[in-house]
Motif scaffolding. Sequence first.
Motif, PDB file in Angstrom:
ATOM      1  N   GLU A  39      20.912  18.492  23.339  1.00  0.00           N
ATOM      2  CA  GLU A  39      21.415  17.300  24.021  1.00  0.00           C
ATOM      3  C   GLU A  39      20.485  16.138  23.733  1.00  0.00           C
ATOM      4  OE1 GLU A  39      22.708  15.758  28.511  1.00  0.00           O
ATOM      5  OE2 GLU A  39      21.976  17.809  28.206  1.00  0.00           O
ATOM      6  N   VAL A  40      21.056  14.949  23.571  1.00  0.00           N
ATOM      7  CA  VAL A  40      20.278  13.725  23.395  1.00  0.00           C
ATOM      8  C   VAL A  40      20.639  12.768  24.520  1.00  0.00           C
ATOM      9  CG1 VAL A  40      19.806  11.729  21.923  1.00  0.00           C
ATOM     10  CG2 VAL A  40      20.159  13.985  20.888  1.00  0.00           C
ATOM     11  N   ARG A  41      19.643  12.375  25.297  1.00  0.00           N
ATOM     12  CA  ARG A  41      19.836  11.401  26.365  1.00  0.00           C
ATOM     13  C   ARG A  41      19.145  10.119  25.916  1.00  0.00           C
ATOM     14  NH1 ARG A  41      18.698  15.484  31.545  1.00  0.00           N
ATOM     15  NH2 ARG A  41      20.362  16.959  30.985  1.00  0.00           N
ATOM     16  N   SER A  42      19.937   9.238  25.338  1.00  0.00           N
ATOM     17  CA  SER A  42      19.380   8.102  24.601  1.00  0.00           C
ATOM     18  C   SER A  42      18.897   6.965  25.488  1.00  0.00           C
ATOM     19  CB  SER A  42      20.406   7.571  23.604  1.00  0.00           C
ATOM     20  OG  SER A  42      21.589   7.178  24.269  1.00  0.00           O
ATOM     21  N   HIS A  43      19.356   6.913  26.753  1.00  0.00           N
ATOM     22  CA  HIS A  43      18.952   5.807  27.622  1.00  0.00           C
ATOM     23  C   HIS A  43      18.736   6.327  29.038  1.00  0.00           C
ATOM     24  CE1 HIS A  43      18.602   1.553  28.755  1.00  0.00           C
ATOM     25  NE2 HIS A  43      19.244   1.889  29.865  1.00  0.00           N
ATOM     26  N   ILE A  53      11.657  16.124  22.776  1.00  0.00           N
ATOM     27  CA  ILE A  53      10.980  14.886  22.384  1.00  0.00           C
ATOM     28  C   ILE A  53      11.316  13.888  23.478  1.00  0.00           C
ATOM     29  CG2 ILE A  53      10.711  13.098  20.627  1.00  0.00           C
ATOM     30  CD1 ILE A  53      12.018  15.010  18.614  1.00  0.00           C
ATOM     31  N   VAL A  54      10.317  13.250  24.044  1.00  0.00           N
ATOM     32  CA  VAL A  54      10.576  12.327  25.150  1.00  0.00           C
ATOM     33  C   VAL A  54       9.569  11.193  25.105  1.00  0.00           C
ATOM     34  CG1 VAL A  54       9.136  13.686  26.738  1.00  0.00           C
ATOM     35  CG2 VAL A  54      10.881  12.138  27.660  1.00  0.00           C
ATOM     36  N   GLY A  55      10.030  10.004  25.443  1.00  0.00           N
ATOM     37  CA  GLY A  55       9.140   8.858  25.463  1.00  0.00           C
ATOM     38  C   GLY A  55       9.931   7.567  25.534  1.00  0.00           C
ATOM     39  N   PRO A  56       9.252   6.423  25.418  1.00  0.00           N
ATOM     40  CA  PRO A  56       9.952   5.144  25.404  1.00  0.00           C
ATOM     41  C   PRO A  56      11.080   5.160  24.375  1.00  0.00           C
ATOM     42  CG  PRO A  56       7.596   4.783  25.557  1.00  0.00           C
ATOM     43  CD  PRO A  56       7.780   6.258  25.333  1.00  0.00           C
ATOM     44  N   ALA A  57      12.225   4.572  24.758  1.00  0.00           N
ATOM     45  CA  ALA A  57      13.460   4.787  24.010  1.00  0.00           C
ATOM     46  C   ALA A  57      13.362   4.403  22.535  1.00  0.00           C
ATOM     47  CB  ALA A  57      14.597   4.023  24.692  1.00  0.00           C
ATOM     48  N   GLU A  58      12.808   3.244  22.227  1.00  0.00           N
ATOM     49  CA  GLU A  58      12.858   2.772  20.834  1.00  0.00           C
ATOM     50  C   GLU A  58      12.053   3.651  19.880  1.00  0.00           C
ATOM     51  OE1 GLU A  58      12.087  -1.292  18.189  1.00  0.00           O
ATOM     52  OE2 GLU A  58      12.099  -1.386  20.375  1.00  0.00           O
ATOM     53  N   PRO A  59      10.751   3.893  20.130  1.00  0.00           N
ATOM     54  CA  PRO A  59      10.032   4.757  19.198  1.00  0.00           C
ATOM     55  C   PRO A  59      10.533   6.199  19.203  1.00  0.00           C
ATOM     56  CG  PRO A  59       8.644   4.214  21.082  1.00  0.00           C
ATOM     57  CD  PRO A  59       9.851   3.339  21.161  1.00  0.00           C
ATOM     58  N   THR A  60      11.027   6.675  20.341  1.00  0.00           N
ATOM     59  CA  THR A  60      11.560   8.040  20.391  1.00  0.00           C
ATOM     60  C   THR A  60      12.824   8.142  19.551  1.00  0.00           C
ATOM     61  OG1 THR A  60      10.627   8.355  22.598  1.00  0.00           O
ATOM     62  CG2 THR A  60      12.359   9.877  21.928  1.00  0.00           C
ATOM     63  N   ALA A  61      13.676   7.125  19.614  1.00  0.00           N
ATOM     64  CA  ALA A  61      14.880   7.118  18.776  1.00  0.00           C
ATOM     65  C   ALA A  61      14.511   7.092  17.303  1.00  0.00           C
ATOM     66  CB  ALA A  61      15.757   5.918  19.128  1.00  0.00           C
ATOM     67  N   VAL A  70      15.202  14.075  23.882  1.00  0.00           N
ATOM     68  CA  VAL A  70      15.929  14.936  22.950  1.00  0.00           C
ATOM     69  C   VAL A  70      15.604  16.367  23.372  1.00  0.00           C
ATOM     70  CG1 VAL A  70      16.268  15.605  20.546  1.00  0.00           C
ATOM     71  CG2 VAL A  70      15.683  13.229  21.105  1.00  0.00           C
ATOM     72  N   LEU A  71      16.618  17.114  23.799  1.00  0.00           N
ATOM     73  CA  LEU A  71      16.410  18.452  24.338  1.00  0.00           C
ATOM     74  C   LEU A  71      16.863  19.503  23.332  1.00  0.00           C
ATOM     75  CD1 LEU A  71      17.862  17.822  27.921  1.00  0.00           C
ATOM     76  CD2 LEU A  71      15.529  17.468  27.115  1.00  0.00           C
ATOM     77  N   ALA A  82       3.362   4.101  12.575  1.00  0.00           N
ATOM     78  CA  ALA A  82       2.826   5.288  13.236  1.00  0.00           C
ATOM     79  C   ALA A  82       3.917   6.325  13.448  1.00  0.00           C
ATOM     80  CB  ALA A  82       2.186   4.900  14.570  1.00  0.00           C
ATOM     81  N   VAL A  83       5.117   5.887  13.816  1.00  0.00           N
ATOM     82  CA  VAL A  83       6.230   6.819  14.013  1.00  0.00           C
ATOM     83  C   VAL A  83       6.512   7.579  12.728  1.00  0.00           C
ATOM     84  CG1 VAL A  83       8.720   6.959  14.392  1.00  0.00           C
ATOM     85  CG2 VAL A  83       7.298   5.603  15.939  1.00  0.00           C
ATOM     86  N   ARG A  84       6.514   6.889  11.613  1.00  0.00           N
ATOM     87  CA  ARG A  84       6.751   7.564  10.325  1.00  0.00           C
ATOM     88  C   ARG A  84       5.661   8.585  10.031  1.00  0.00           C
ATOM     89  NH1 ARG A  84       8.895   2.418   9.060  1.00  0.00           N
ATOM     90  NH2 ARG A  84       6.855   1.599   8.415  1.00  0.00           N
ATOM     91  N   ALA A  85       4.432   8.219  10.331  1.00  0.00           N
ATOM     92  CA  ALA A  85       3.326   9.145  10.085  1.00  0.00           C
ATOM     93  C   ALA A  85       3.419  10.358  11.000  1.00  0.00           C
ATOM     94  CB  ALA A  85       1.990   8.426  10.286  1.00  0.00           C
ATOM     95  N   PHE A  86       3.771  10.132  12.272  1.00  0.00           N
ATOM     96  CA  PHE A  86       3.915  11.248  13.206  1.00  0.00           C
ATOM     97  C   PHE A  86       5.082  12.149  12.805  1.00  0.00           C
ATOM     98  CE2 PHE A  86       1.983   8.274  16.605  1.00  0.00           C
ATOM     99  CZ  PHE A  86       0.695   8.684  16.286  1.00  0.00           C
ATOM    100  N   ALA A  87       6.169  11.553  12.327  1.00  0.00           N
ATOM    101  CA  ALA A  87       7.310  12.352  11.880  1.00  0.00           C
ATOM    102  C   ALA A  87       6.929  13.230  10.691  1.00  0.00           C
ATOM    103  CB  ALA A  87       8.484  11.442  11.521  1.00  0.00           C
TER     104      ALA A  87
END
Length: 281
Positions: free
Chosen positions: A119-123, A96-104, A279-280, A78-83
């Motif tokens: 800026e990227v706030r990864s965690h 872009i904001v959401g749960p860390a793994e799919p957002t990354a 991701v800002l 789904a992430v690939r399709a959304f991208a």
Amino acid sequence: MLTTTTTRVLEPGELDAALAVLDRDPVANAFVAARVHTAGLDPWRLGGEMWGWYADGRLESLCYAGANLVPICATPDAVRAFADRARRSGRRCSSIVGPAEPTADLWSLLEPSWGPAREVRSHQPLMITTSMPTNVAPDPLVRRVRKDEMDVIMPACVAMFTEEVGVSPLAGDGGLLYQARVAELVGSGRSFARVEDGQVIFKAEVGAVTPHACQIQGVWVAPEYRGRGLSETGMAAVLSYALREVAPVVSLYVNDYNAAARAAYRRVGFREVGAFMSVLF
């Protein structure tokens, strides 16, 4: 047997299916779920499109595409399709904001065409509580902000946003959208502050609200009052309202480098249950 997949914008009549996906993780999905509960799936009312990823005709994952791009219960496929869809649409969001793994994963696919980010706030730890603290008394001076106090609360809100995000919310449209959001929270009784001599000492809002969970946001203490424990007693006051009148689970997320805030939230009873990523732009 091959699985047939497709990605498209949800129709308003698919509300129940969308809510079923959102309810799989009511805490992590509170921000988007709150908007959907209020506005449904009509893009104009929702403030953006809701993309759905379907496997064999069944809705499995969502992505909210508005001022924020938010993957929801998003599998790797789904992430690939959304991208792919986001690349074709071009960047229209401020984050872009959401749960860390799919957002990354989503950002790794979009960065070549959308980057660089400001800026990227990864965690960003996601924290929850379901009960009042036993060792922190609520500040009795923290109360709901009145509708006639917009001129009092706005400077504190602007200061908080600028400090947190790194840009002023008054840029662009002069702050009209931001002021409207603050007014909405004040009008709905979800903005709280301690005010002394016309100055906001502490403030916080209950931003996202669903039947299952709510999310506290915009926590701020005036710089000259920091280090006095006001964030803890103030949070306890807001938490008392939220648990009593809003939802059985109260959540927030915080930057991992903000050690003082994380420690204060732990003292009020919050515990970490996951992580977000932002991701800002």
